[in-house]
Design an enzyme around this catalytic site. Sequence first.
Site: not given
Lengths: 624, 446
Positions: B51, B53, B79, B111-112, B265, B339
């Site tokens: 990730d 982010h 992500d 998932n983001h 992910h 994740h």
Amino acid sequence: MADATNANDELYPIAVLIDELKHDDVLLRLNAIHRLSTIALALGAERTREELIPFLDESVEDEDEVLVALSEELGTFIEYVGGPQWGHVLLSPLENLAAIEEPVVRDKAVESLNKICNELSPQQVEEYFIPLTIRLSKADWFTSKVSGCGLYTTPYSKVSPPIQEQLRQQFGQLVHDDTPMVRRQAATNLAKFVKEMPAAIVVEEMIPMFQHLVQDDQDSVRLLTVEVLISIAEVVPKEQQASHGVLLSSLRSLIDDKSWRVRYMIADRFEKIAKAVDEEVVARDLVPAFVKLLKDNEAEVRTAIAGQIPGFCALVDRKTLLNDIMVTVENLVSDSSQHVRAALGTQISGLAPILGKQETIDHLLPMFLQMLKDEFPEVRLHIISKLELVNQVIGIDLLAQSLLPAIVQLAEDKQWRVRLAIIGHMPLLASQLGVEFFDEKLSQLCMGWLGDTVFSIREAATHNLKKLTEVFGVEWASEAIIPKVMAMGAHPNYLYRMTTCFAINTLASVVTIDVIAKSILPMLEKLTSDDIPNIRFNVAKTYSVLIGVLRRLPDQGTIYTLEQAKTPFTPSPRGQQLIDERIMPSLEKLQKDDDVDVRYFATTAAAAATGAVVGGGEPMNTSP
Amino acid sequence: MSDLDRAIAQLRACRPIPEAEVRQLCHKARELLIEEGNVVTVNAPVTICGDIHGQFHDLMELFRVGGDVPDTNYLFMGDFVDRGFYSLESFLLLLCLKVRYPDRMTLIRGNHESRQITTVYGFYDECLRKYGSANVWRYCCDVFDYLALGAIVLGASNTLPSSSGQPAASPPADEVEIEVHNAHGHVISRFLRPKETKGDGTGGARTASPNGGLSNGVSSDSSSGSGSGSASSSAPANTGPPGSGASGSSGGSVGNPAGAVLCVHGGLSPLIDMVDKIRLLDRKQEVPHEGAMCDLLWSDPDEIDGWGLSPRGAGFLFGADIVKVFNHRNDLSLIARAHQLVMEGFKEMFDASIVTVWSAPNYCYRCGNVAALLELSEDESGLGVLARSNGEVNRSDGGVGPRGVLMENDLMGARSGPARRYRVFQAAPQDSRGMPAKKPVADYFL
């Protein structure tokens, strides 16, 4: 504005914009506000004054975002209402905006008001602006008063003495206001306001206001008076200051304030204060205060005062510095807060020029050595990054002797940024220490960095090698560096093999044609058949660098040495021969590679070699 | 310098590119991504990241530690956006690099990367703030729908080449299975490969004989035979590297030795028993609330038997048995996934059959965790390295399925698991970041 909407086609876009000013969607309104000047231009100055401004006058019931934009636009609107002589018509909408609850809107409105005030004539200021200032300052609600505080400084110098006196009186009432919000704003603006008036008036009227604010029961007000003090001290001539005991007693009470935020402000502006007051005050009051702040209970205060060390120490005489201050500074080295130590680390080197060689060795070196062992990497980094200053004072020999062990240790530091900082100092050290000493103590380190796990270190290591070659010459490089660089090309991991390519890129300008022919080209030829495409396209990139160098390189010497010597040189025919015979065949092979990136970089390099227009290579392959 | 190179330079400086360029970029990216399968085939060497982010400056730190694009090959496991202040710049930079160097960059979906999630966790607001309209967000979300769901890494080496500068006393390279580096010059710990026992040539799942697992490059007595090995697996001295979770993690990987590495992910799905079933999904849609596609992006491994309900409300929890069966059935040696925040940057679970990689140091600017990269080396034999055909046809695996390569590797009598080198790094220092988002927008409070 109804007539605008049914005007002809030319005005239609304007009509749309005007409609958008009233639109439900905030974004559209915002957009329209930003294009207010377009509307005004289309309407003409007269209709802008008579229709647009009154309309805007009524539109203060909007989202804050729109109002901020409106406040900003109005500040530049003078040219659209018919020039400065009509500037006062803008005051009315801005006055409304200056009373809004949202501080961002008010601040913008005040900013715009001051901008307009600068362009108004004295008559206009007296007739329109001053009444506005007074109205806002006398309003019931604090929001208007806060805005009012910001509207004294700009008009002050434009108006006649009686009005000036009226302004000062009105400002005095703001200073004595009941709400701390207003007093805070008054204190902030007082610092600017005093600069507008002569010393006599400052002494007579402003110092009492300052005194009142210094005794405020809110620390948020008191901390703002530090700036006021500095302003007053700057306006009042130093020789008169002694007679105003109140200034000094205020200063003392601020230094001893029970709130750390106030002490922080004093600490943060210590050098400025010291420069504004006379020398006697510095010696008698500020030196003890400085020592006291260095020992303050709050780490924030100590951090702030640590930042003032070189600035303030330059103002006091050596004896006081050594006797009274140094001891306390030395204690900060083992301060419990890492932030204090870090702040000290950035500043301590600044003391070296002030102290001179002998005192630096006696006092500063032990501190350096201890801080270089600090557990907090930032402290170590700050020290290293400022070594230059110390070097100038005590000379590299001494520095190397006492610091070398520490440097070697840092070169293997766990933090890669510390290692990076050390690498930056290597060329300087090398040039001062000489080949023998370097080979003995440091060369192992420099080569080790080529195989560092962190990419940035490997990259910096190659640049370091180039600088070392500049210092020690190409003979040394071809013996000490080139073999090791070439050895990296056989590393089993592609990321490390790539280091060879990077090193050749940077070294190209500091090696001779012989080295290129005998050492570099054979290695590159081997790497052209590497399994990993990343290596192959880096070889292509490296080739293009080499082509540039070989085109210029004469039989003897390197590009770098010849450019340094400023002797004109003619390229050797051998360079072109190497390009044609050794490089082009490899590039042709790479141009037929399976990997698109390899082909791209090889084509670009080959195009550069044949002198064709660069960019004629394979276009980026972004679609099937 | 082409437009794309200029956009890359601008984004690297953390300045957003104009809306029109974003539109063009997203359009190109979609053309490129639509050609990729649901499971992209990637050849080693590659550096795998978790990730991001929106922590742009930490992404730059990642490149500083792992090497720059295109010099290093990267695989990002989703992500990219939400939570950090610079989702937009981070995602657009990665996307630009993907379009510019399609063979060097692999992006898969997290998932983001979804409309619903980004409206809640910051990306939508960021786009609105930086462009004044949601158009850019819309373009990006359209790209999200085209991102691949997973990747298979082929041809990873079984042995770690010793990095130069290491003490000569380090164990022979082919016995090292894992090395952990600190973003310092040092190997924190090195885990030896369990000794091969005779008659183990079937290469399937086998009981491991953990004898490695001593830290700091001290070569343990690698001669300790298979007999005593199992007893020592529970000894405290044999705890795994930081982040590898339980004890005895070096007890050999399960599943096909030197097999492929699956990157996804989240994790596995009860609806997916073969990798090929992922390939059958229709991925070009918003992440659904349930079903295989949702599970791949949402599931987590856990110390349970079989399947369990996920506290996240989407996806499932799955246990060691699930992973082992899946790996065996699909000739996988390892599953790499992201994740979940792991304080040490990476965490191997279930006898090193699955690893979580996390690449956002000091997550949300407050968690205090370090981040990690997973480097899978190239196969020294060169057998695992396929000429990639995707130069022209964009990542179609050119008819060479994973199986063909695996067979070749099997013949070589490969040892267990791909060699993995983790690089741990910390957040970028304060002075390398700009000021955080200039004005904290009032919108949040309205």
